[in-house]
Each structure stands twice: as structure tokens, then as C-alpha cells.
Design a protein around this motif. Structure first.
Motif, short mmCIF file in Angstrom:
data_model
loop_
_atom_site.label_atom_id
_atom_site.label_comp_id
_atom_site.label_asym_id
_atom_site.label_seq_id
_atom_site.Cartn_x
_atom_site.Cartn_y
_atom_site.Cartn_z
N ILE A 1 15.66 14.28 68.89
CA ILE A 1 16.34 15.27 69.76
C ILE A 1 17.18 16.42 68.83
N TYR B 1 21.52 17.76 70.48
CA TYR B 1 21.98 16.46 70.93
C TYR B 1 23.12 17.04 72.23
N TYR C 1 22.21 16.99 75.72
CA TYR C 1 22.01 15.58 76.27
C TYR C 1 23.38 14.66 76.47
N LEU D 1 25.50 14.06 73.75
CA LEU D 1 25.41 12.95 72.76
C LEU D 1 26.30 13.37 71.45
N TRP E 1 19.25 11.73 66.71
CA TRP E 1 18.90 11.04 67.97
C TRP E 1 17.48 10.87 68.27
N TYR F 1 18.49 6.51 74.50
CA TYR F 1 18.32 7.21 73.20
C TYR F 1 18.69 6.09 72.04
#
Length: 129
Positions: A86, A89, A92, A94, A103, A113
Motif C-alpha cells: 500500500i 496508507y 486506508y 494507517l 503496509w 494489513y
């Protein structure tokens, strides 16, 4: 009696080659054991079929399991390919990974993840499992 003796010798000579050439049962020509089915293998055992049908899961894939990733494990190299890593991030939600980490989303249809050291595949953090 003298006439019987030659007849017995002739019959013994006729039977002797057949017994000398006979192979021991269950062994092949070169002494290897025979591991095939018994002589009556052509007969079908229907009870065996019924047991197999009871054990079949009818497409439910009961033997399959979900991979449970844990911190300290290594992911296979295939998950370090760009299609699994990913880059965005924040989309998402994160946290930003430290330098050298990234990730990874191993299953595209699940929100699971892994924070992975990209050089070695070592898992540092697991989310969504």
C-alpha cells in the motif's frame, strides 16, 4: 514293478521343470514384492464408496483455513510485490510506516494489513486479524 519305475521317472521329469520355474506367490521375477491389489480386486466394494461420500464436504472447503499472520513471522516473497504494498496508507487510515517498512494487504477482499520490513519480509505489526 519294473514297468512302473520308468513311468514314474517320466512323470517326475515332466513335473520337475514346472515346479522349478514357478515363482513364489507375491513376488515378481526379480524378487520384488507385489504391492498391488489382491487377486479378487476386480470385485467392487460399495461400502468404500459410501464412506467417501460421507466424508466429502460438497464444496464447502472445510479443510481451508484463514492465514493467521503474527508479529515476528515472515511473509512469502510474493506479498512484497508492488500490487500488495500500500503506497497511499492515509487512504486506508494507517499510520505512516518507518523507513524500510511498508503496509502490505495480502488479501484484496479483506481489511487486514501487515506492517512488513520490505527487505526481509519480517512482520512488525498486524491489523485487522
Amino acid at each position: 514293478m519294473k514297468r512302473m519305475l520308468p513311468a514314474l521317472l517320466v512323470s517326475a521329469l515332466l513335473v520337475a521343470p514346472a515346479t522349478a520355474l514357478a515363482q513364489p506367490q507375491g513376488k515378481h521375477k526379480h524378487g520384488h514384492k507385489h504391492h498391488g491389489p489382491p487377486a479378487a480386486a476386480w470385485q467392487h466394494d460399495y461400502r468404500h464408496d459410501r464412506r467417501d461420500h460421507r466424508r466429502h464436504d460438497n464444496g464447502r472447503h472445510l479443510g481451508w483455513y484463514k492465514q493467521q499472520w503474527r508479529r515476528g513471522q515472515r511473509v512469502p516473497v510474493v506479498y512484497l510485490q508492488p500490487r500488495y504494498v500500500i503506497r497511499d496508507y492515509r487512504a486506508y487510515r494507517l499510520a505512516p510506516p518507518p523507513a524500510g517498512y511498508g503496509w502490505v494487504r495480502p488479501y484484496q477482499d479483506r481489511n487486514e494489513y501487515l506492517m512488513v520490513q520490505l527487505a526481509t519480509g519480517l512482520i512488525a505489526q498486524v491489523l485487522g486479524y
